[in-house]
Design an enzyme around this catalytic site. Structure first.
Site, PDB file in Angstrom:
ATOM      1  N   VAL A  48       0.832  -1.209   0.000  1.00 29.55           N
ATOM      2  CA  VAL A  48       0.000   0.000   0.000  1.00 29.55           C
ATOM      3  C   VAL A  48       0.870   1.265   0.000  1.00 29.55           C
ATOM      4  O   VAL A  48       0.610   2.203  -0.760  1.00 29.55           O
ATOM      5  CB  VAL A  48      -0.971   0.002   1.209  1.00 29.55           C
ATOM      6  CG1 VAL A  48      -1.879   1.222   1.160  1.00 29.55           C
ATOM      7  CG2 VAL A  48      -1.803  -1.271   1.240  1.00 29.55           C
ATOM      8  N   GLU A  73      -2.937 -15.793   2.112  1.00 31.89           N
ATOM      9  CA  GLU A  73      -1.649 -15.811   2.810  1.00 31.89           C
ATOM     10  C   GLU A  73      -1.169 -17.262   2.962  1.00 31.89           C
ATOM     11  O   GLU A  73      -1.977 -18.198   2.901  1.00 31.89           O
ATOM     12  CB  GLU A  73      -1.829 -15.246   4.232  1.00 31.89           C
ATOM     13  CG  GLU A  73      -2.431 -13.864   4.297  1.00 31.89           C
ATOM     14  CD  GLU A  73      -1.432 -12.779   3.969  1.00 31.89           C
ATOM     15  OE1 GLU A  73      -0.233 -13.012   4.181  1.00 31.89           O
ATOM     16  OE2 GLU A  73      -1.849 -11.720   3.473  1.00 31.89           O
ATOM     17  N   LYS A 122     -13.251  -5.846  10.228  1.00 29.42           N
ATOM     18  CA  LYS A 122     -13.864  -4.813   9.382  1.00 29.42           C
ATOM     19  C   LYS A 122     -15.311  -4.563   9.811  1.00 29.42           C
ATOM     20  O   LYS A 122     -15.775  -3.417   9.837  1.00 29.42           O
ATOM     21  CB  LYS A 122     -13.800  -5.252   7.926  1.00 29.42           C
ATOM     22  CG  LYS A 122     -12.358  -5.319   7.414  1.00 29.42           C
ATOM     23  CD  LYS A 122     -12.285  -6.071   6.109  1.00 29.42           C
ATOM     24  CE  LYS A 122     -10.856  -6.152   5.589  1.00 29.42           C
ATOM     25  NZ  LYS A 122     -10.716  -7.127   4.502  1.00 29.42           N
ATOM     26  N   GLY A 169      -1.642 -15.784  -5.002  1.00 25.69           N
ATOM     27  CA  GLY A 169      -1.306 -14.648  -4.135  1.00 25.69           C
ATOM     28  C   GLY A 169      -2.528 -13.994  -3.500  1.00 25.69           C
ATOM     29  O   GLY A 169      -2.435 -12.935  -2.895  1.00 25.69           O
ATOM     30  N   LYS A 192      -6.979  -2.120   9.923  1.00 26.98           N
ATOM     31  CA  LYS A 192      -8.238  -2.571  10.546  1.00 26.98           C
ATOM     32  C   LYS A 192      -7.989  -3.261  11.880  1.00 26.98           C
ATOM     33  O   LYS A 192      -8.778  -3.158  12.813  1.00 26.98           O
ATOM     34  CB  LYS A 192      -9.008  -3.497   9.611  1.00 26.98           C
ATOM     35  CG  LYS A 192      -8.293  -4.821   9.350  1.00 26.98           C
ATOM     36  CD  LYS A 192      -8.300  -5.242   7.932  1.00 26.98           C
ATOM     37  CE  LYS A 192      -7.157  -6.214   7.746  1.00 26.98           C
ATOM     38  NZ  LYS A 192      -6.713  -6.393   6.411  1.00 26.98           N
ATOM     39  N   ASP A 228     -10.626 -11.672   9.790  1.00 24.24           N
ATOM     40  CA  ASP A 228     -10.395 -10.448   9.017  1.00 24.24           C
ATOM     41  C   ASP A 228     -11.740  -9.732   8.781  1.00 24.24           C
ATOM     42  O   ASP A 228     -11.860  -8.518   8.968  1.00 24.24           O
ATOM     43  CB  ASP A 228      -9.725 -10.823   7.680  1.00 24.24           C
ATOM     44  CG  ASP A 228      -9.600  -9.640   6.756  1.00 24.24           C
ATOM     45  OD1 ASP A 228      -8.713  -8.802   6.985  1.00 24.24           O
ATOM     46  OD2 ASP A 228     -10.393  -9.537   5.796  1.00 24.24           O
ATOM     47  N   GLY A 239      -5.383  -4.775  -2.557  1.00 26.77           N
ATOM     48  CA  GLY A 239      -4.418  -4.455  -3.605  1.00 26.77           C
ATOM     49  C   GLY A 239      -3.884  -3.052  -3.375  1.00 26.77           C
ATOM     50  O   GLY A 239      -4.568  -2.204  -2.790  1.00 26.77           O
ATOM     51  N   ILE A 254     -13.586   0.859  -1.953  1.00 25.06           N
ATOM     52  CA  ILE A 254     -15.015   1.183  -1.769  1.00 25.06           C
ATOM     53  C   ILE A 254     -15.144   2.259  -0.680  1.00 25.06           C
ATOM     54  O   ILE A 254     -14.703   2.036   0.445  1.00 25.06           O
ATOM     55  CB  ILE A 254     -15.829  -0.070  -1.334  1.00 25.06           C
ATOM     56  CG1 ILE A 254     -15.674  -1.194  -2.352  1.00 25.06           C
ATOM     57  CG2 ILE A 254     -17.290   0.281  -1.115  1.00 25.06           C
ATOM     58  CD1 ILE A 254     -16.303  -2.516  -1.912  1.00 25.06           C
ATOM     59  N   GLY A 277     -11.213  -1.742   0.862  1.00 30.60           N
ATOM     60  CA  GLY A 277     -10.276  -1.212  -0.133  1.00 30.60           C
ATOM     61  C   GLY A 277     -10.745   0.087  -0.751  1.00 30.60           C
ATOM     62  O   GLY A 277     -10.943   1.081  -0.056  1.00 30.60           O
TER      63      GLY A 277
HETATM   64  N1  LIG Z   1      -2.346  -5.005   0.928  1.00 31.16           N
HETATM   65  C1  LIG Z   1      -3.651  -4.758   0.824  1.00 31.16           C
HETATM   66  O1  LIG Z   1      -4.281  -5.100  -0.168  1.00 31.16           O
HETATM   67  C2  LIG Z   1      -4.363  -4.035   1.947  1.00 31.16           C
HETATM   68  C3  LIG Z   1      -5.727  -3.750   1.812  1.00 31.16           C
HETATM   69  C4  LIG Z   1      -6.397  -3.049   2.796  1.00 31.16           C
HETATM   70  C5  LIG Z   1      -5.706  -2.679   3.937  1.00 31.16           C
HETATM   71  N2  LIG Z   1      -4.385  -3.000   4.060  1.00 31.16           N
HETATM   72  C6  LIG Z   1      -3.694  -2.594   5.287  1.00 31.16           C
HETATM   73  O2  LIG Z   1      -2.644  -1.713   4.942  1.00 31.16           O
HETATM   74  C7  LIG Z   1      -1.571  -1.877   5.866  1.00 31.16           C
HETATM   75  C8  LIG Z   1      -0.295  -2.176   5.084  1.00 31.16           C
HETATM   76  O3  LIG Z   1      -0.468  -3.361   4.353  1.00 31.16           O
HETATM   77  P1  LIG Z   1       0.564  -3.813   3.210  1.00 31.16           P
HETATM   78  O4  LIG Z   1      -0.121  -4.921   2.481  1.00 31.16           O
HETATM   79  O5  LIG Z   1       1.057  -2.652   2.447  1.00 31.16           O
HETATM   80  O6  LIG Z   1       1.720  -4.445   4.114  1.00 31.16           O
HETATM   81  P2  LIG Z   1       3.201  -4.857   3.673  1.00 31.16           P
HETATM   82  O7  LIG Z   1       3.294  -4.971   2.184  1.00 31.16           O
HETATM   83  O8  LIG Z   1       3.579  -6.002   4.506  1.00 31.16           O
HETATM   84  O9  LIG Z   1       4.074  -3.594   4.118  1.00 31.16           O
HETATM   85  C9  LIG Z   1       4.349  -3.300   5.439  1.00 31.16           C
HETATM   86  C10 LIG Z   1       5.392  -2.221   5.488  1.00 31.16           C
HETATM   87  O10 LIG Z   1       5.654  -1.891   6.850  1.00 31.16           O
HETATM   88  C11 LIG Z   1       7.049  -1.857   7.052  1.00 31.16           C
HETATM   89  N3  LIG Z   1       7.356  -2.236   8.424  1.00 31.16           N
HETATM   90  C12 LIG Z   1       7.075  -3.405   9.050  1.00 31.16           C
HETATM   91  N4  LIG Z   1       7.539  -3.383  10.313  1.00 31.16           N
HETATM   92  C13 LIG Z   1       8.140  -2.177  10.469  1.00 31.16           C
HETATM   93  C14 LIG Z   1       8.839  -1.570  11.535  1.00 31.16           C
HETATM   94  N5  LIG Z   1       9.012  -2.214  12.687  1.00 31.16           N
HETATM   95  N6  LIG Z   1       9.316  -0.323  11.352  1.00 31.16           N
HETATM   96  C15 LIG Z   1       9.148   0.319  10.182  1.00 31.16           C
HETATM   97  N7  LIG Z   1       8.501  -0.200   9.131  1.00 31.16           N
HETATM   98  C16 LIG Z   1       8.003  -1.441   9.277  1.00 31.16           C
HETATM   99  C17 LIG Z   1       7.655  -2.829   6.059  1.00 31.16           C
HETATM  100  O11 LIG Z   1       8.998  -2.473   5.817  1.00 31.16           O
HETATM  101  P3  LIG Z   1       9.912  -3.297   4.749  1.00 31.16           P
HETATM  102  O12 LIG Z   1       9.278  -3.102   3.416  1.00 31.16           O
HETATM  103  O13 LIG Z   1      11.262  -2.616   4.824  1.00 31.16           O
HETATM  104  O14 LIG Z   1       9.917  -4.716   5.216  1.00 31.16           O
HETATM  105  C18 LIG Z   1       6.737  -2.611   4.855  1.00 31.16           C
HETATM  106  O15 LIG Z   1       7.218  -1.565   4.058  1.00 31.16           O
HETATM  107  C19 LIG Z   1      -2.016  -2.979   6.824  1.00 31.16           C
HETATM  108  O16 LIG Z   1      -2.610  -2.413   7.966  1.00 31.16           O
HETATM  109  C20 LIG Z   1      -3.054  -3.737   6.027  1.00 31.16           C
HETATM  110  O17 LIG Z   1      -3.998  -4.399   6.837  1.00 31.16           O
HETATM  111  C21 LIG Z   1      -3.688  -3.663   3.092  1.00 31.16           C
END
Ligand SMILES: NC(=O)c1ccc[n+]([C@@H]2O[C@H](COP(=O)([O-])OP(=O)(O)OC[C@H]3O[C@@H](n4cnc5c(N)ncnc54)[C@H](OP(=O)(O)O)[C@@H]3O)[C@@H](O)[C@H]2O)c1
Length: 433
Positions: free
Chosen positions: A15, A192, A207, A189, A107, A203, A304, A138, A136
């Site tokens: 994100v 998980e 929400k 993908g 969330k 999850d 996404g 929406i 997302g």
């Molecule tokens: N992905 C989706 O489709 C989606 C949808 C809706 C909501 N969300 C929410 O959006 C948020 C982010 O999701 P994401 O999918 O983008 O997660 P992600 O791809 O796992 O990214 C997490 C990021 O946080 C960083 N991070 C982790 N631990 C850290 C720490 N201790 N100090 C500093 N940075 C740290 C990571 O750094 P590194 O990159 O250096 O490892 C990474 O850049 C979550 O709350 C998730 O629930 C995601």
């Protein structure tokens, strides 16, 4: 022109990186729409060297997201790390305590600590925006909080987890077992490596806690939600549902009842001609029933990078324009605690699939036990080609009219004691829509 809004982003994963790309792409449109430029001036993540496909040269680097949250040079802190614990929690607390507005997609954090964080935002007159935390792209948070601020809500329900909807869609369309569809979702993908959190409904529950709070003024509380996942659903259930005019979806439902707000997550039969039943694959949807208006359904990509970043950016835009709304739509002092609904008191229609022994008197025994609990049947179907074909038993599918869960459980326990069925009956609640 007002000074640019300086944004600090913690978390540069799926994100975070998509957000940075979108801010760069939309620079001019954003400045025009918000009346000021939006600039990402500082970032934080674990690895400083990882190539994230975005230009971070102008942004100040922070190894510690909490230090970024406190930085006097940023106006807004965007938390995209994830998880209900630290460092996400401590960083959000630090930003709000310093009077800085926060945007988050988290969330898990909101479902657990949302009320306290909203209180902190109130105290320091900061915004706490979380459009991306549910559904997302929406815009359901804004729809409930602002777009329908004058409505009285009756019920809100939705497909809030794309992984589960993808699995159920594949099971239905290709008549494949759950385990096979889960494996495929992992390969693509969508799921998980450890899929339990999604497929067991947690999850969706996080929400739902947020949506229920916005619609009904409850304190967001995941522990007040009844949760059941989709792993017990079999292709036979989806085939039977199809023949009877239904589809099976994992729904999060929050509904106003005479006994209070009932919040539940479980596999649900919905009428095939309803809007929510049309939602297939990883797509999300939310239906809102409000007094005086027909159901309103919002459908779109629920996850996404780009979809989620779009919601994050809309929240940043509000802050740039100086809009600050109570995070859950009303002051935290006016949010009510909610108790977990006892499911034995749930009222509704039920789908029941039994493996009935093929011997005289079975049907009469089942009918008697249902009648004892005052359960009326809308339909009863004996299908020789569905379900497990066991020697000496046949699958029987019952659809009840609205009845109590307690009655259904008691009737099935009695039928079990009568030894006219084998195995455990499958029970799926039907949601009227
Ligand atoms: N992905 C989706 O489709 C989606 C949808 C809706 C909501 N969300 C929410 O959006 C948020 C982010 O999701 P994401 O999918 O983008 O997660 P992600 O791809 O796992 O990214 C997490 C990021 O946080 C960083 N991070 C982790 N631990 C850290 C720490 N201790 N100090 C500093 N940075 C740290 C990571 O750094 P590194 O990159 O250096 O490892 C990474 O850049 C979550 O709350 C998730 O629930 C995601």
């Amino acid at each position: 022109m007002t000074a640019a809004l300086k944004v600090g982003v913690a978390g540069l994963g799926t994100v975070g990186a998509a957000l940075i790309a979108q801010v760069a792409r939309q620079r001019e449109a954003l400045a025009a729409r918000c009346g000021r430029a939006i600039e990402i001036t500082a970032v934080s993540a674990r690895s400083r060297t990882k190539d994230r496909g975005v230009d971070l040269k102008k942004a100040k680097w922070f190894a510690d997201p909490v230090a970024l949250a406190r930085d006097g040079d940023i106006d807004v802190f965007v938390e995209l790390i994830g998880g209900a614990g630290d460092p996400a929690k401590r960083a959000v607390e630090a930003a709000l305590s310093a009077g800085k507005s926060v945007v988050t997609a988290n969330k898990a954090l909101l479902a657990k600590h949302g009320v306290r964080l909203a209180g902190l935002a109130e105290k320091h007159r900061a915004a706490l925006n979380f459009e991306a935390a549910v559904g997302g792209a929406i815009p359901i948070v804004k729809t409930l909080r602002e777009g329908m601020a004058g409505n009285s809500f009756e019920r809100i329900y939705g497909i809030l987890n794309g992984t589960c909807n993808y699995i159920l869609t594949r099971m239905e369309q290709d008549k494949l077992p759950f385990a096979e569809c889960l494996k495929e979702a992992q390969r693509l993908g969508y799921a998980e490596a450890d899929p339990g959190f999604d497929i067991e409904g947690h999850d969706t529950a996080q929400k739902l806690a947020i949506l229920a709070s916005l619609a009904f003024g409850t304190k967001a509380d995941q522990s007040a939600i009844y949760v059941e996942g989709i792993s017990s659903i079999q292709p036979a259930d989806l085939a039977a549902a199809d023949e009877l005019g239904y589809r099976v979806k994992l729904l999060g439902v929050a509904v106003k009842t005479a006994k209070g707000i009932e919040q539940r997550v479980h596999p649900t039969m919905v009428r095939k001609d309803s809007a929510i039943a049309q939602v297939m694959g990883v797509t999300n949807a939310v239906t809102v029933d409000a007094e005086g208006i027909s159901p309103l359904t919002l459908v779109g990509p629920g996850a996404g990078g780009a979809a989620t970043a779009s919601a994050v950016l809309s929240d940043i835009g509000d802050i740039a324009r100086g809009v600050r709304t109570a995070p859950f739509g009303r002051p935290t002092a006016r949010l009510a605690a909610v108790r977990k609904a006892p499911m034995q008191r749930h009222e509704g229609g039920y789908y029941i699939r039994l493996q009935a022994r093929d011997k005289p008197g079975t049907a009469a025994t089942i009918a008697k036990r249902l009648a004892e609990q005052e359960i009326s049947l809308e339909s009863i179907v004996q299908r020789h080609h569905q379900g497990r074909r066991e020697k000496g038993s046949v699958p029987v599918i019952l659809i009840t009219y609205a009845t109590s869960e307690d009655g259904v459980r008691k009737a099935l326990a009695a039928v079990g004691r009568d030894r006219v069925i084998s195995g455990t009956p499958q029970v799926i609640r039907i949601e009227k829509n």
